[in-house]
Design a protein around this motif. Structure first.
Motif, PDB file in Angstrom:
ATOM      1  N   GLN A 148       3.320   1.625  -0.413  1.00  0.00           N
ATOM      2  CA  GLN A 148       4.721   1.736  -0.336  1.00  0.00           C
ATOM      3  C   GLN A 148       5.385   1.165   0.695  1.00  0.00           C
ATOM      4  N   CYS A 149       6.396   0.583   0.432  1.00  0.00           N
ATOM      5  CA  CYS A 149       7.583  -0.125   1.414  1.00  0.00           C
ATOM      6  C   CYS A 149       7.603   0.686   2.531  1.00  0.00           C
ATOM      7  N   VAL A 150       7.886   0.248   4.056  1.00  0.00           N
ATOM      8  CA  VAL A 150       7.934   1.159   5.166  1.00  0.00           C
ATOM      9  C   VAL A 150       9.647   1.486   5.266  1.00  0.00           C
ATOM     10  N   ALA A 151      10.391   0.962   4.432  1.00  0.00           N
ATOM     11  CA  ALA A 151      11.988   1.214   4.390  1.00  0.00           C
ATOM     12  C   ALA A 151      12.322   2.269   3.398  1.00  0.00           C
ATOM     13  N   CYS A 152      12.041   1.824   1.988  1.00  0.00           N
ATOM     14  CA  CYS A 152      12.487   2.160   0.881  1.00  0.00           C
ATOM     15  C   CYS A 152      11.424   3.233   0.090  1.00  0.00           C
ATOM     16  N   ARG A 153      10.307   3.152   0.484  1.00  0.00           N
ATOM     17  CA  ARG A 153       9.044   3.849  -0.026  1.00  0.00           C
ATOM     18  C   ARG A 153       8.942   3.417  -1.471  1.00  0.00           C
ATOM     19  N   MET A 154       9.538   2.489  -1.990  1.00  0.00           N
ATOM     20  CA  MET A 154       9.124   2.095  -3.178  1.00  0.00           C
ATOM     21  C   MET A 154       7.429   1.521  -3.295  1.00  0.00           C
ATOM     22  N   ASP A 155       6.865   1.539  -4.570  1.00  0.00           N
ATOM     23  CA  ASP A 155       5.711   1.031  -4.650  1.00  0.00           C
ATOM     24  C   ASP A 155       5.832  -0.704  -4.783  1.00  0.00           C
ATOM     25  N   ILE A 156       5.104  -1.020  -3.832  1.00  0.00           N
ATOM     26  CA  ILE A 156       4.877  -2.784  -3.668  1.00  0.00           C
ATOM     27  C   ILE A 156       3.488  -3.167  -3.855  1.00  0.00           C
ATOM     28  N   ARG A 157       3.281  -4.344  -4.093  1.00  0.00           N
ATOM     29  CA  ARG A 157       2.003  -5.214  -4.038  1.00  0.00           C
ATOM     30  C   ARG A 157       1.399  -4.869  -2.820  1.00  0.00           C
ATOM     31  N   ALA A 158       0.102  -4.574  -2.668  1.00  0.00           N
ATOM     32  CA  ALA A 158      -0.392  -4.466  -1.361  1.00  0.00           C
ATOM     33  C   ALA A 158      -0.460  -5.504  -0.202  1.00  0.00           C
ATOM     34  N   ASP A 159      -0.358  -6.721  -1.000  1.00  0.00           N
ATOM     35  CA  ASP A 159      -0.402  -7.763  -0.007  1.00  0.00           C
ATOM     36  C   ASP A 159       1.112  -8.348   0.271  1.00  0.00           C
ATOM     37  N   ALA A 160       1.869  -7.921  -0.371  1.00  0.00           N
ATOM     38  CA  ALA A 160       3.438  -8.391  -0.051  1.00  0.00           C
ATOM     39  C   ALA A 160       3.923  -8.326   1.101  1.00  0.00           C
ATOM     40  N   ALA A 161       4.459  -9.609   1.677  1.00  0.00           N
ATOM     41  CA  ALA A 161       4.981  -9.655   2.920  1.00  0.00           C
ATOM     42  C   ALA A 161       6.251  -8.947   3.148  1.00  0.00           C
ATOM     43  N   LYS A 162       7.197  -8.889   2.029  1.00  0.00           N
ATOM     44  CA  LYS A 162       8.542  -8.445   1.934  1.00  0.00           C
ATOM     45  C   LYS A 162       8.796  -7.397   0.498  1.00  0.00           C
ATOM     46  N   CYS A 163       9.398  -6.592   0.831  1.00  0.00           N
ATOM     47  CA  CYS A 163       9.553  -5.645  -0.137  1.00  0.00           C
ATOM     48  C   CYS A 163      10.756  -6.377  -1.411  1.00  0.00           C
ATOM     49  N   PRO A 164      10.290  -6.383  -2.389  1.00  0.00           N
ATOM     50  CA  PRO A 164      11.175  -6.998  -3.362  1.00  0.00           C
ATOM     51  C   PRO A 164      12.566  -6.233  -3.764  1.00  0.00           C
ATOM     52  N   HIS A 165      12.433  -4.717  -3.488  1.00  0.00           N
ATOM     53  CA  HIS A 165      13.554  -4.102  -3.593  1.00  0.00           C
ATOM     54  C   HIS A 165      14.614  -4.300  -2.375  1.00  0.00           C
ATOM     55  N   CYS A 166      14.145  -3.709  -1.431  1.00  0.00           N
ATOM     56  CA  CYS A 166      15.203  -3.954  -0.075  1.00  0.00           C
ATOM     57  C   CYS A 166      14.959  -4.893   0.552  1.00  0.00           C
ATOM     58  N   ARG A 167      14.102  -6.000   0.549  1.00  0.00           N
ATOM     59  CA  ARG A 167      13.909  -7.102   1.241  1.00  0.00           C
ATOM     60  C   ARG A 167      13.473  -6.984   2.714  1.00  0.00           C
ATOM     61  N   GLU A 168      12.990  -5.798   2.996  1.00  0.00           N
ATOM     62  CA  GLU A 168      12.375  -5.528   4.291  1.00  0.00           C
ATOM     63  C   GLU A 168      11.000  -5.994   4.644  1.00  0.00           C
ATOM     64  N   ARG A 169      10.838  -6.548   5.858  1.00  0.00           N
ATOM     65  CA  ARG A 169       9.554  -7.174   6.128  1.00  0.00           C
ATOM     66  C   ARG A 169       8.579  -6.052   6.324  1.00  0.00           C
ATOM     67  N   GLN A 170       7.350  -6.344   5.862  1.00  0.00           N
ATOM     68  CA  GLN A 170       6.232  -5.186   5.759  1.00  0.00           C
ATOM     69  C   GLN A 170       5.413  -5.550   6.962  1.00  0.00           C
ATOM     70  N   ALA A 171       4.690  -4.805   7.527  1.00  0.00           N
ATOM     71  CA  ALA A 171       3.630  -4.976   8.595  1.00  0.00           C
ATOM     72  C   ALA A 171       2.635  -5.813   8.131  1.00  0.00           C
ATOM     73  N   ALA A 172       2.175  -6.728   9.143  1.00  0.00           N
ATOM     74  CA  ALA A 172       1.238  -7.394   8.816  1.00  0.00           C
ATOM     75  C   ALA A 172      -0.086  -6.768   8.393  1.00  0.00           C
TER      76      ALA A 172
ATOM     77  N   GLU B 274      -3.531  -3.394  -6.602  1.00  0.00           N
ATOM     78  CA  GLU B 274      -3.380  -2.466  -5.399  1.00  0.00           C
ATOM     79  C   GLU B 274      -2.078  -2.488  -5.075  1.00  0.00           C
ATOM     80  N   THR B 275      -1.508  -1.332  -4.523  1.00  0.00           N
ATOM     81  CA  THR B 275      -0.117  -1.000  -4.414  1.00  0.00           C
ATOM     82  C   THR B 275      -0.049  -0.321  -2.977  1.00  0.00           C
TER      83      THR B 275
END
Length: 121
Positions: free
Chosen positions: A6-30, A3-4
């Motif tokens: 979108q990052c809240v900052a860069c809108r790249m697809d990331i894992r659904a359980d990711a705490a930080k975006c691997p592309h822009c390092r922005e912290r994701q919502a809990a 499951e994926t």
């Protein structure tokens, strides 16, 4: 397929359980409401809940609590206990303080007698 989202900052697809975006390092919502349950729980689950909510490594949070205990002379234990009382054990559960308040409400409600209705003849 994983499951994926979108990052809240860069809108790249990331894992659904990711705490930080691997592309822009922005912290994701809990991922949901704060709770103490889950894999990795050691004592009461407070450090795990904080780590999950803040998007940090649980080991880092545990070390921070131990350092806070040493530096504050043990008063950080009060913060730990307060967080334990206010945080539910599961995502759909109730916090210990909520369970106690519910029990007190039931006991107090059963102790109060219902008013008697007088019959008019």
């Amino acid at each position: 397929m994983e499951e994926t989202k979108q990052c809240v900052a860069c809108r790249m697809d990331i894992r659904a359980d990711a705490a930080k975006c691997p592309h822009c390092r922005e912290r994701q919502a809990a991922p949901g409401p704060m709770h103490r349950g889950g894999e990795g729980r050691v004592v009461a689950g407070v450090c795990l809940a904080l780590a999950r909510q803040l998007g940090l490594d649980v080991g880092l949070v545990r070390v921070a609590f131990v350092l806070a205990l040493v530096v504050t002379g043990g008063s950080a234990l009060g913060v730990y206990l307060l967080l334990w009382m206010l945080t539910p054990a599961t995502a759909m559960g109730r916090a210990p303080v909520q369970r106690v308040m519910s029990w007190v409400g039931k006991v107090a409600g059963s102790a109060v007698e219902e008013p008697r209705m007088e019959r008019k003849v």
